[in-house]
Scaffold this active site. Structure first.
Site, mmCIF file in Angstrom:
data_model
loop_
_atom_site.group_PDB
_atom_site.id
_atom_site.type_symbol
_atom_site.label_atom_id
_atom_site.label_comp_id
_atom_site.label_asym_id
_atom_site.label_seq_id
_atom_site.Cartn_x
_atom_site.Cartn_y
_atom_site.Cartn_z
ATOM 1 N N HIS A 4 44.006 -13.179 -24.326
ATOM 2 C CA HIS A 4 43.944 -11.695 -24.165
ATOM 3 C C HIS A 4 45.029 -11.281 -25.420
ATOM 4 O O HIS A 4 45.900 -11.688 -24.682
ATOM 5 C CB HIS A 4 43.527 -11.271 -23.122
ATOM 6 C CG HIS A 4 43.739 -9.889 -22.182
ATOM 7 N ND1 HIS A 4 42.560 -9.219 -22.533
ATOM 8 C CD2 HIS A 4 44.762 -8.913 -22.822
ATOM 9 C CE1 HIS A 4 42.795 -8.008 -22.827
ATOM 10 N NE2 HIS A 4 44.095 -7.826 -22.366
ATOM 11 N N SER A 26 48.083 -13.700 -24.584
ATOM 12 C CA SER A 26 48.205 -14.622 -22.851
ATOM 13 C C SER A 26 46.639 -15.587 -22.756
ATOM 14 O O SER A 26 45.781 -15.262 -22.967
ATOM 15 C CB SER A 26 48.167 -13.544 -21.412
ATOM 16 O OG SER A 26 49.097 -13.166 -21.322
ATOM 17 N N ASP A 47 40.325 -10.269 -16.731
ATOM 18 C CA ASP A 47 41.933 -10.227 -17.241
ATOM 19 C C ASP A 47 42.692 -10.431 -16.213
ATOM 20 O O ASP A 47 44.121 -10.374 -15.936
ATOM 21 C CB ASP A 47 42.425 -9.955 -18.212
ATOM 22 C CG ASP A 47 41.460 -9.207 -19.463
ATOM 23 O OD1 ASP A 47 40.512 -10.224 -19.912
ATOM 24 O OD2 ASP A 47 41.638 -8.567 -19.807
ATOM 25 N N ASN A 105 40.840 -17.824 -21.107
ATOM 26 C CA ASN A 105 40.126 -16.825 -21.716
ATOM 27 C C ASN A 105 41.399 -16.850 -22.317
ATOM 28 O O ASN A 105 42.968 -17.110 -21.720
ATOM 29 C CB ASN A 105 39.745 -15.878 -20.911
ATOM 30 C CG ASN A 105 39.958 -14.377 -21.835
ATOM 31 O OD1 ASN A 105 38.847 -14.621 -22.820
ATOM 32 N ND2 ASN A 105 40.478 -13.259 -21.123
HETATM 33 C C1 GRF Z 1 41.149 -11.886 -30.334
HETATM 34 O O1 GRF Z 1 42.019 -10.917 -30.284
HETATM 35 C C2 GRF Z 1 41.288 -12.500 -28.627
HETATM 36 O O2 GRF Z 1 42.600 -12.532 -28.163
HETATM 37 C C3 GRF Z 1 40.533 -11.311 -27.492
HETATM 38 O O3 GRF Z 1 39.022 -11.430 -28.869
HETATM 39 C C4 GRF Z 1 39.880 -11.339 -30.277
HETATM 40 C C5 GRF Z 1 38.311 -12.239 -31.005
HETATM 41 O O4 GRF Z 1 38.862 -12.519 -31.820
HETATM 42 N N1 GRF Z 1 39.443 -12.142 -26.652
HETATM 43 P P1 GRF Z 1 38.396 -14.195 -32.399
HETATM 44 O O5 GRF Z 1 36.841 -14.122 -32.145
HETATM 45 O O6 GRF Z 1 38.345 -15.603 -31.969
HETATM 46 O O7 GRF Z 1 37.991 -13.989 -34.233
#
Ligand code: GRF
Length: 538
Positions: free
Chosen positions: A446, A473, A482, A444
């Protein structure tokens, strides 16, 4: 030692509005340094917030008499923590008033038996201990209510929320009353009446600046109407004040670390802190009389001792965390390298910009891995179009409930012989069963420097905490939110005028580079040694 100039501004008692009065303990003749606060209770009786030191008992009684209140009318004594300037006199007051004492659980045992507290204070203050602080009598156990933080208490018709605010001390709590008044003890630093300067309160033995920042964020989130500081009195711009506290603390920490890097001895470090304090007092235009009082609330020796313990403990903790993180990463990084291109699936609920960056970084002919499947739980998610326009199979699985979704997802992943699953803005929690099945093969991204700011709206959390930098991260997913081992993370500065939108955009740009890098590390088997790539925070 009163400097007469300021006395007229510092009456012994002051009506702070909202049925709250301050009583100045006039500690050792210094007005405006340590207060206690009286709150009238809706159903009769009073609560006293903080007790002051043992030696201040006559001043407190005189203050109560000024306000026409008898000692016996005190029903509750709320202390924010057990340092002697806040709780030294609580045992004697509790006995004589028959009042109930409220304190954090960790502080409670020291109030029941203050002998250890007193002997460690005696080591610090030596022969001056008794004249400085006076005797600390035990609180009778049956009069003590130990709290953890996060409780709501009903005290004589007053609704009080206990907020756990460690940092200055590990057992520190603050009290939010139902009119929005927040009694912060020392968790929001020191700001003396008549001056506009926050002095960090950084004593030993358990100073923890990260905990202090989390406490400040928690207090900001409560949106208090005003703060009342034990040193000294009300602050009417709670949000501005709280946001400035972390930077004030870090300024002092930076100065201290600079001294450490020059191998300065304690005396030189103390002079360095004093010089910084003088410069800050002068820059803030604090009048001389009040500047002197700032130095009485806590001295440079105390600050140096506090920061020393903090720096030593954080170095130990960092080493222990690094070992734990390496072990955790080594444990999960099981199946790679595969010896053939890995088949990657990306799960996204919305925009899909990370999906797009992964498709670009892992195209069909990449030797290490290829994105072959995109899955979403939201019909019409822009992510779907990003996949199909790049020739990647896209699937929509409606979220009826977790188990139906996961069963269909698993079928699809097996059908497409997926080796690695990347969550990228996938806004659902997967079950512990599913995350266990895909252990080491489920990642994932985050937008924070984990473990800071887990969960929802991490960018907003970072802004509210007033941190100078945050980041993003990539981590293995485990059953927590997370919480899985971090593979790679990168810092991003927070600019002074950042909004959630500007900060998110700055982080997102970095995410688009970080995620492919992390996937490469995983697929190439570089994580199975548990070693962090050089130059990265892991
Ligand atoms: C990103 O900021 C990611 O870190 C978080 O959700 C957002 C997704 O953005 N988990 P996208 O859909 O990849 O543009």
């Amino acid at each position: 030692m009163n400097d007469g100039q300021a006395l007229p501004d510092y009456p012994r008692t002051r009506d702070l509005g909202g049925d709250v009065w301050s009583i100045d303990t006039l500690h050792h003749g210094h007005p405006g340094t340590i207060a206690v606060f009286l709150r009238r209770l809706p159903r009769g009786g009073y609560a006293l917030i903080e007790s002051g030191p043992g030696v201040s008992r006559p001043e407190i009684e005189a203050g109560l008499a000024d306000l026409g209140v008898n000692l016996e009318e005190l029903s509750y004594l709320l202390v924010t923590h057990i340092h002697l300037d806040h709780a030294g006199g609580v045992g004697a007051l509790a006995r004589d008033a028959g009042a109930q004492v409220i304190v954090h659980r960790v502080g409670a045992r020291h109030l029941i038996d203050p002998s250890r507290l007193m002997s460690s204070a005696r080591r610090v203050y030596g022969d001056e201990m008794d004249s400085l602080w006076g005797e600390m009598l035990p609180v009778p156990e049956q009069q003590l209510l130990a709290v953890e933080g996060d409780e709501r208490l009903e005290l004589g018709g007053l609704d009080v929320r206990v907020v756990y605010t460690p940092g200055h001390a590990s057992h520190h709590v603050s009290y939010l009353f139902d009119d929005g008044t927040l009694f912060t003890g020392d968790s929001a630093g020191v700001r003396l009446a008549g001056a506009n300067l926050i002095r960090p309160a950084l004593p030993p033995p358990d100073l923890d600046l990260e905990a202090a920042e989390r406490s400040v964020a928690a207090m900001i989130a409560l949106k208090p109407a005003r703060l009342i500081l034990t040193h000294f009195g009300p602050v009417d711009d709670p949000d501005g004040h709280l946001r400035a506290v972390p930077e004030a603390n870090r300024r002092w920490e930076r100065a201290f670390r600079e001294g450490l890097s020059l191998a300065e001895d304690d005396g030189t470090l103390e002079r360095r802190i004093e010089a910084l304090e003088d410069a800050e007092l002068a820059a803030a235009g604090v009048p001389t009389g009040i500047a002197g009082r700032y130095k009485i609330t806590s001295d440079a020796a105390m600050t140096v001792a506090g920061l020393k313990r903090y720096v030593a403990k954080s170095a130990e903790a960092t080493a222990a965390e690094a070992t734990a993180a390496e072990t955790a990463v080594a444990e999960v990084a099981a199946p790679f390298p595969l010896g053939r291109p890995a088949r990657i699936a990306v799960l996204a609920s919305g925009r899909g910009s990370n999906l797009a960056s992964l498709i670009e970084a892992f195209p069909k002919d990449d030797g290490l891995g290829q994105v072959v499947l995109a899955v979403t739980d939201k019909s019409g998610a822009p992510a779907l179009a990003k996949a199909t326009s790049n020739g990647v199979t896209a699937a929509y699985i409606p979220w009826k409930d977790r188990s139906t979704f996961e069963a269909r997802l698993q079928d699809l992943l097996e059908l497409h012989r997926i080796d690695l699953v990347c969550l990228a803005g996938f806004m659902r929690l997967l079950s512990a069963d599913f995350t266990k099945r895909y252990r080491g093969r489920l990642l994932n991204i985050h937008p924070s420097l984990l473990p800071a700011f887990r969960g929802l709206e991490p960018q907003r959390q970072a802004l509210e905490a007033g941190v100078a930098e945050t980041g993003c991260s990539v981590h293995y997913v485990d059953e927590g939110i997370d919480t899985g081992p971090v593979i790679l993370q990168r810092a991003v500065p927070v600019e002074p005028n950042d909004t959630v939108e500007t900060l998110s955009a700055r982080i997102l740009e970095v995410e688009h580079r970080l995620y492919p890098e992390a996937v490469r590390l995983v697929l190439s088997g570089s994580m199975s040694s548990g070693a962090a790539p050089e130059g990265e925070v892991v």
